[in-house]
Design a protein around this motif. Structure first.
Motif, PDB file in Angstrom:
ATOM      1  N   ASN A   1      10.452 -27.051   6.897  1.00 34.28           N
ATOM      2  CA  ASN A   1      11.121 -27.592   5.714  1.00 34.28           C
ATOM      3  C   ASN A   1      12.450 -26.886   5.407  1.00 34.28           C
ATOM      4  O   ASN A   1      13.351 -27.499   4.832  1.00 34.28           O
ATOM      5  N   ALA A   2      12.548 -25.586   5.771  1.00 37.10           N
ATOM      6  CA  ALA A   2      13.748 -24.820   5.415  1.00 37.10           C
ATOM      7  C   ALA A   2      15.013 -25.470   5.984  1.00 37.10           C
ATOM      8  O   ALA A   2      15.983 -25.717   5.253  1.00 37.10           O
ATOM      9  N   ILE A   3      14.999 -25.790   7.291  1.00 40.01           N
ATOM     10  CA  ILE A   3      16.187 -26.371   7.925  1.00 40.01           C
ATOM     11  C   ILE A   3      16.425 -27.790   7.364  1.00 40.01           C
ATOM     12  O   ILE A   3      17.554 -28.186   7.109  1.00 40.01           O
ATOM     13  N   TRP A   4      15.325 -28.513   7.133  1.00 49.37           N
ATOM     14  CA  TRP A   4      15.401 -29.867   6.568  1.00 49.37           C
ATOM     15  C   TRP A   4      16.073 -29.828   5.184  1.00 49.37           C
ATOM     16  O   TRP A   4      16.979 -30.592   4.896  1.00 49.37           O
ATOM     17  N   PHE A   5      15.614 -28.886   4.326  1.00 48.58           N
ATOM     18  CA  PHE A   5      16.191 -28.758   2.989  1.00 48.58           C
ATOM     19  C   PHE A   5      17.668 -28.348   3.075  1.00 48.58           C
ATOM     20  O   PHE A   5      18.505 -28.857   2.345  1.00 48.58           O
TER      21      PHE A   5
ATOM     22  N   GLY B   1       7.299 -16.722   3.218  1.00 50.62           N
ATOM     23  CA  GLY B   1       7.172 -18.045   2.598  1.00 50.62           C
ATOM     24  C   GLY B   1       6.478 -19.047   3.501  1.00 50.62           C
ATOM     25  O   GLY B   1       5.844 -18.684   4.499  1.00 50.62           O
ATOM     26  N   THR B   2       6.615 -20.314   3.136  1.00 46.34           N
ATOM     27  CA  THR B   2       6.000 -21.363   3.951  1.00 46.34           C
ATOM     28  C   THR B   2       7.061 -22.267   4.605  1.00 46.34           C
ATOM     29  O   THR B   2       6.843 -22.803   5.686  1.00 46.34           O
ATOM     30  N   ASP B   3       8.229 -22.390   3.949  1.00 41.58           N
ATOM     31  CA  ASP B   3       9.246 -23.343   4.417  1.00 41.58           C
ATOM     32  C   ASP B   3       9.785 -23.045   5.812  1.00 41.58           C
ATOM     33  O   ASP B   3      10.077 -23.960   6.581  1.00 41.58           O
ATOM     34  N   TRP B   4       9.951 -21.748   6.124  1.00 43.93           N
ATOM     35  CA  TRP B   4      10.525 -21.405   7.431  1.00 43.93           C
ATOM     36  C   TRP B   4       9.511 -21.587   8.550  1.00 43.93           C
ATOM     37  O   TRP B   4       9.874 -21.677   9.721  1.00 43.93           O
ATOM     38  N   TRP B   5       8.218 -21.624   8.212  1.00 47.41           N
ATOM     39  CA  TRP B   5       7.181 -21.841   9.223  1.00 47.41           C
ATOM     40  C   TRP B   5       6.968 -23.335   9.489  1.00 47.41           C
ATOM     41  O   TRP B   5       6.769 -23.742  10.620  1.00 47.41           O
ATOM     42  N   ASN B   6       7.013 -24.158   8.401  1.00 48.53           N
ATOM     43  CA  ASN B   6       6.664 -25.580   8.606  1.00 48.53           C
ATOM     44  C   ASN B   6       7.887 -26.479   8.850  1.00 48.53           C
ATOM     45  O   ASN B   6       7.754 -27.694   8.946  1.00 48.53           O
TER      46      ASN B   6
ATOM     47  N   SER C   1      13.646 -24.402  15.074  1.00 50.78           N
ATOM     48  CA  SER C   1      14.883 -23.792  14.554  1.00 50.78           C
ATOM     49  C   SER C   1      14.551 -22.734  13.508  1.00 50.78           C
ATOM     50  O   SER C   1      15.128 -21.643  13.515  1.00 50.78           O
ATOM     51  N   GLY C   2      13.625 -23.060  12.603  1.00 49.65           N
ATOM     52  CA  GLY C   2      13.223 -22.105  11.564  1.00 49.65           C
ATOM     53  C   GLY C   2      12.604 -20.859  12.164  1.00 49.65           C
ATOM     54  O   GLY C   2      12.953 -19.740  11.803  1.00 49.65           O
ATOM     55  N   TRP C   3      11.693 -21.044  13.136  1.00 49.53           N
ATOM     56  CA  TRP C   3      11.026 -19.897  13.778  1.00 49.53           C
ATOM     57  C   TRP C   3      12.051 -19.032  14.491  1.00 49.53           C
ATOM     58  O   TRP C   3      11.992 -17.816  14.421  1.00 49.53           O
ATOM     59  N   LEU C   4      12.987 -19.706  15.200  1.00 53.09           N
ATOM     60  CA  LEU C   4      13.982 -18.978  15.992  1.00 53.09           C
ATOM     61  C   LEU C   4      14.821 -18.069  15.091  1.00 53.09           C
ATOM     62  O   LEU C   4      15.028 -16.888  15.391  1.00 53.09           O
TER      63      LEU C   4
ATOM     64  N   SER D   1      15.204 -16.835   1.139  1.00 52.53           N
ATOM     65  CA  SER D   1      13.818 -16.499   1.399  1.00 52.53           C
ATOM     66  C   SER D   1      13.103 -16.201   0.073  1.00 52.53           C
ATOM     67  O   SER D   1      13.764 -15.865  -0.890  1.00 52.53           O
ATOM     68  N   PRO D   2      11.820 -16.309  -0.010  1.00 49.99           N
ATOM     69  CA  PRO D   2      10.898 -16.687   1.070  1.00 49.99           C
ATOM     70  C   PRO D   2      10.988 -18.184   1.427  1.00 49.99           C
ATOM     71  O   PRO D   2      10.550 -18.583   2.474  1.00 49.99           O
ATOM     72  N   ASN D   3      11.611 -18.975   0.526  1.00 51.38           N
ATOM     73  CA  ASN D   3      11.763 -20.400   0.821  1.00 51.38           C
ATOM     74  C   ASN D   3      13.178 -20.840   0.493  1.00 51.38           C
ATOM     75  O   ASN D   3      13.927 -20.109  -0.159  1.00 51.38           O
TER      76      ASN D   3
END
Lengths: 313, 186
Positions: free
Chosen positions: A190-194, A183-188, A221-224, B80-82
């Motif tokens: 947004n995942a932890i923010w959401f 996905g894109t959220d865990w890279w940018n 945090s997302g990358w980790l 995931s993926p988001n």
């Protein structure tokens, strides 16, 4: 290769005690079902919040369901609520019997079958914790086969059961990380923010607002999380990185439990990790040798000599 | 001993095939199709490859049977993926007052929320959605006989992405939808 497989799968002795693993699994499942007892009728009955007909439309016709037992009992005049309560009682009793070592193998089988039956009948309510419990109860069968086989075979099956636990953890974390990487959220970030803003309480939302000035925090945090999950199968196999990987995952599950309020999921995953890699808690041999030496040379040795003399001397 | 090891190895092979296939199927799940714009190039490649994997009917039956009893019938791609950026809340109003879903333990409430997540994914499938809402209402009607009419309202809280929060300093977009009115039929 064959020797490696043989050693890896069937000669693994460094695991935690079979009894402890089996009892821990059963205890977790008992606590989980006990918590749900006040709501059991609303969750399980055909006239519950989401009725059985809807739940059953999501599962295969061959999958076990409560109506297999409740239906015939109702024809005999037993009410649905009594039947459901009886099934839950037999389920809990089977788990207690495994804990106390009474007819372990048969009771493990009953526990697994009734667990699957309850889970399938409440398909829409099922979440991660329930499916992890199914897997652990499946492993519990292997852990209790030694009740009917000789010691040699028992050791091989125990070794295999603990390796299967570890392999399943590899699969869980790897695919969890792999899915995130797509996905894109865990890279940018947004995942932890959401996560903090959708599942978190007010304090956590306030913290996220403060941290929003440092967007790299969310990214890192997302990358980790993604990298640790993807590399978990490798990191946990090497002695040098084993503890780091283990405690990172435990910390992550604690965060999931408290931030997302998924207490049972967090707890069952931590228990899963401890059972699979409990060996890291084993005390080093040198520490044991030192303790024995300390006990023999220091503690057992009298600190002063006693000279007893009688008056006559 | 050899026989035991052979049986255990067969179980391991079946387990790995089941777990991996279920997870690959999960990668190609509806949620990915629905959020194609939020899939990176790697994700697009994997989804197209995963969609091409076909399993024979017999193998499918064996896998379905094994995975139900081994707890591997659900994939492990948690969040995931988001991560979902919105939460749908259902509120139930009877006689002008909001009422709580009749569940006591927090664990049961989590399970109920899980079920409403399904409701979200099947939100466009009106027949199923109405069936579930009707079932919930029936239970509430049977618990409290004074309730004649139940309003189910939906509020969608959409969290804005981090970058747009930094520009606008507003976290949530709220959208209230008067959902459904369910009346008791005598």
């Amino acid at each position: 290769m064959i020797d490696f497989l043989n050693n890896f799968l069937f000669q693994y002795n460094n695991h935690i005690k079979r009894e402890i693993a089996s009892k821990a699994i059963c205890l977790c499942v008992i606590i989980h079902i006990s918590v749900l007892i006040p709501d059991i009728y609303n969750l399980l009955s055909s006239h519950g919040l989401i009725d059985a007909g809807i739940q059953n439309s999501f599962i295969f016709s061959t999958d076990p369901r409560l109506s297999w037992i409740v239906g015939p009992l109702m024809k005999l005049g037993v009410s649905e609520s009594v039947s459901i309560l009886a099934i839950v009682c037999v389920y809990m009793l089977s788990l207690l019997c495994v804990i106390f070592g009474y007819a372990r193998l048969i009771c493990s089988f009953f526990a697994l079958f009734l667990h699957v039956m309850i889970l399938d009948s409440t398909y829409l309510y099922g979440y991660g914790a329930d499916y992890i419990e199914t897997f652990l109860l499946f492993i519990n069968l292997f852990l209790n086969i030694d009740a009917i086989v000789n010691v040699g075979k028992g050791n091989i099956i125990n070794s295999f059961a603990f390796r299967l636990l570890q392999i399943q953890l590899f699969i869980i974390y790897f695919f969890s990380g792999f899915g995130k990487a797509m996905g894109t959220d865990w890279w940018n970030g947004n995942a932890i923010w959401f996560m903090m803003n959708t599942y978190g309480n007010l304090y956590l939302k306030d913290i996220s607002v403060i941290l929003s000035s440092y967007p790299f925090f969310f990214k890192i945090s997302g990358w980790l999380i993604m990298i640790m999950e993807l590399l978990y199968p490798i990191l946990i196999m090497f002695k040098k990185t084993r503890k780091t990987a283990f405690f990172f995952m435990v910390a992550m599950h604690l965060a999931i439990a408290f931030i997302m309020k998924l207490y049972f999921f967090g707890a069952i995953m931590i228990v899963f990790n401890i059972i699979a890699f409990g060996e890291i808690f084993k005390i080093n041999k040198k520490v044991i040798e030192f303790a024995i030496w300390f006990d023999e040379k220091i503690l057992s040795k009298p600190k002063f000599e006693v000279n007893v003399k009688t008056q006559n001397q | 001993m050899k026989k035991t090891k052979f049986i255990l190895l067969s179980i391991l092979c079946l387990h790995m095939i089941c777990a991996i296939m279920v997870n690959i199927a999960g990668l190609n799940f509806e949620k990915i199709k629905n959020y194609k714009e939020k899939i990176n190039p790697l994700g697009k490649l994997i989804t197209s490859l995963a969609g091409g994997i076909k399993v024979s009917q017999t193998m499918n039956h064996i896998m379905a049977f094994y995975s139900v009893y081994s707890g591997t019938n659900k994939g492990d791609e948690f969040y995931s993926p988001n991560v979902p950026s919105s939460i749908i809340d259902f509120s139930y109003i009877a006689n002008g007052k909001p009422i709580n879903i009749p569940l006591f333990s927090s664990e049961a409430k989590i399970k109920f929320v899980t079920a409403t997540l399904y409701l979200e994914s099947y939100f466009r499938k009106t027949a199923l959605r109405n069936q579930i809402l009707k079932s919930i209402s029936l239970r509430i009607f049977s618990i409290d006989s004074t309730i004649q009419k139940l309003d189910i309202n939906i509020s969608i809280n959409e969290v804005k992405p981090l970058a747009s929060y930094q520009d606008q300093k507003q976290i949530i977009n709220r959208l209230f939808i008067p959902g459904f009115v369910i009346t008791r039929r005598h």
